[in-house]
Every structure is written in structure tokens, then in C-alpha cells.
Design a protein around this motif. Structure first.
Motif: not given
Length: 322
Positions: A85-90, A225-231, A54-57, A237-241
Motif C-alpha cells: 500500500d505504501v509502494m504506490n505509483i506516486g 515480470l512474467l519471464y522473471s527468473r526470480n520466481t 520490475v525491481n519495484w514490483y 504472471y500474477e505480478r504482471a497482472k
């Protein structure tokens, strides 16, 4: 959403992404362990894994970047370098602790394992990990004393592909590439009276449970991510998708957006119906000005009969008090 709608949205957050409060998840894990699952990771580590992703995204897709695509422009936004682009899953996986990384990779497990170097053009480029397990022959020493009472089964740690060797030719066609799941089906169907393949059963069951555990944990990441209070709800929802789409694409997963879709599309209006309306006013100099605002138009949509009834009641009360 309006502020009032967002408040109702967050009020419905059951915090299932907090594992210690998620009875459904804990019951599933407890039942799986009871059925023989050798879980290698603690619930505290699972919670940390959820928080880490969650923090990463939230860093990968910052508020101002999402605002930019919504149409809000910040004067200094052009100075911000895009890092998504740099913060990929790898790169994310490189930064996870060992047990969390193992769960994300979801390789096959067994009591024995080993590794050997892989060379390319005479240079060592990687290491290949293999697991091995014991397959016992039932009463084989009585019938064929020249054979060992067991043989070792070797397989690729990540794919589960079984290594071909002469002892396996007795039971499967060595011309075919099979994995541990397929081999277990063959043994169950043909050799259950001849072989004791308990370790193979355990390896396949552990792998299936590992994949289900990973799936459940990642679905909880999307929920947090959906329920994050930081946004706000729309950006959560956009981040979760984006998270779901990226993990499905890069890791070949089947994460679903059905839950977050249902949550974001619930009716949080409480009977309200807000629309943008154009209003005008006249200033002290007699000049007319206009501006856009939002109004709860549902209040203006009372049925005519209801409106007439209210007027009649008001008239009766007025005459009674005269």
C-alpha cells in the motif's frame, strides 16, 4: 507448472524486454524519429526504466506474500509488514530519474516553457508549468501592417489545454475549452493557407509518440515480470497482472494483458497430462498407508488398438528369439 513445463516456458522467452534485442521496437523508434519525433530519452535510460519498475514490483509483492495467498504458511510471515500500500505509483515516480519521470508523466512539449506558483489560502502549494510556441501569420504584414507577424500560443504542460487570450479569438471561439490536438485539427481544416503552425504540429506529434513510447515500454515491463527468473511462471504472471491493473487504474492507461495471457496459457506439457492421484503402500508391519502424488496419466491413455498392436509385436519378437 511442473519443472519440465517451466523449463519449456522459459525456453520460449525471446527477451523482447531487452531493448537492444527487440527489432520491432527499434524499428518503430527509428521510423518515428525519421518522421520528425524529437525523442528526449536514450535507449539505455529506457532499459533502466524497465528494470526499475520490475525491481519495484518484485519488492512490492515478495515471494512469501504470494505464497501466503497460495496457501503456503510461513511461521515468521506474521512479522513481515505489508508495504504494497505504501509502494504506490506516486512513490515509484518520485524515485525515477528526470527523463524516466517525464516519460511516465507524458506531458506536452514545446521549444518554450515557463512556470508560475499556485496559491491556496495565501500559501504557495504547487507550480503550474506551461508551454508556448510560435504561430506565424503568412504574409500578414502586407495586408494588416498593424498586426505582428506571429503570436504565441500558450497551453498547460500536462493537459494541453490552450490558454484563452485575445489573439486566439480571431481563429477559435474563446468560450470553448480546447486542447492542442483539437486546435491543430481546426488550424488544419480552416487556416492552413493563413497560418504557419509548424511548432504546434511538432508538439502534438511529439506528445503522441511519447504516449506510444510509454505504452510500449510498459508492455515490456509486464513481459519481463512474467519471464522473471526470480520466481516461478505463475507468480511472475500474477505480478504482471497486478502491475497492469494498477497502472491502468492510477494513470488512466490502456495496457493490455493479452500477450501475457496468451503466453501463460500455452501448452507446455509436450504431450504430458499430469494429475494428482492417491496411492497406497503396505509397510513392513503390514499396515496400509496412502499419499497423494502426481502422475503422467497421458501414458495410460493409449488407444486400445495401439496397445494390442504393441503386445502382438512384442509376442512376435519374443517367439522369433526363442
Amino acid at each position: 507448472m511442473t519443472i519440465a513445463q517451466a523449463e519449456r516456458f522459459y525456453e520460449q522467452d525471446t527477451k523482447d524486454y531487452e531493448i537492444e534485442k527487440n527489432k520491432d521496437f527499434l524499428n518503430w523508434l527509428k521510423a518515428s524519429i525519421k518522421d520528425g519525433y524529437h525523442c528526449f530519452i536514450e535507449t539505455e535510460e529506457l532499459q533502466e526504466l524497465i528494470n526499475n519498475i520490475v525491481n519495484w514490483y518484485e519488492i512490492k509483492y515478495p515471494e512469501r506474500e504470494l505464497e501466503y495467498f497460495e496457501g503456503t504458511r510461513h511461521m515468521n510471515f506474521q512479522d513481515i509488514k505489508k508495504i504494497s500500500d505504501v509502494m504506490n505509483i506516486g512513490q515509484l515516480l518520485y524515485r525515477l530519474p528526470h527523463n524516466q519521470l517525464c516519460l511516465m508523466k507524458c506531458g506536452y512539449r514545446a521549444k518554450g516553457w515557463g512556470q508560475h506558483p499556485i496559491f491556496k489560502n495565501g500559501k504557495e502549494v504547487d507550480w503550474k508549468v506551461q508551454i508556448f510556441m510560435k504561430i506565424e501569420r503568412k504574409n500578414e504584414e502586407e495586408c494588416n501592417p498593424w498586426k505582428a507577424s506571429y503570436f504565441l500560443l500558450h497551453a498547460d504542460h500536462m493537459t494541453g489545454e490552450v490558454s484563452k487570450y485575445y489573439e486566439l479569438e480571431e481563429y477559435v471561439d474563446n468560450d470553448e475549452n480546447i486542447n492542442l490536438d483539437e486546435l491543430l485539427s481546426i488550424f488544419n481544416e480552416k487556416y492552413i493557407d493563413e497560418l504557419d503552425f509548424t511548432e504546434l504540429k511538432e508538439s502534438v506529434y511529439d506528445h503522441n509518440c511519447d504516449m506510444e513510447l510509454r505504452h510500449r515500454i510498459l508492455q515490456l515491463v509486464a513481459l519481463k515480470l512474467l519471464y522473471s527468473r526470480n520466481t516461478i511462471p505463475e507468480r511472475g504472471y500474477e505480478r504482471a497482472k497486478r502491475f497492469i491493473n494498477e497502472f491502468n487504474k492510477k494513470l488512466g492507461l490502456t495496457l493490455s494483458a493479452e500477450q501475457i495471457d496468451e503466453i501463460i496459457h500455452r501448452d507446455y506439457t509436450n504431450g504430458e497430462k499430469w494429475e494428482r492421484v492417491l496411492k497406497t503402500y503396505i509397510d513392513e508391519d503390514g499396515e496400509e498407508h496412502s499419499y497423494w502424488t502426481v502422475e503422467d496419466v497421458a501414458k495410460k491413455e493409449q488407444p486400445k488398438e495401439e496397445s494390442k498392436g504393441i503386445k502382438r509385436l512384442a509376442k512376435i519378437l519374443f517367439n522369433k528369439n526363442r
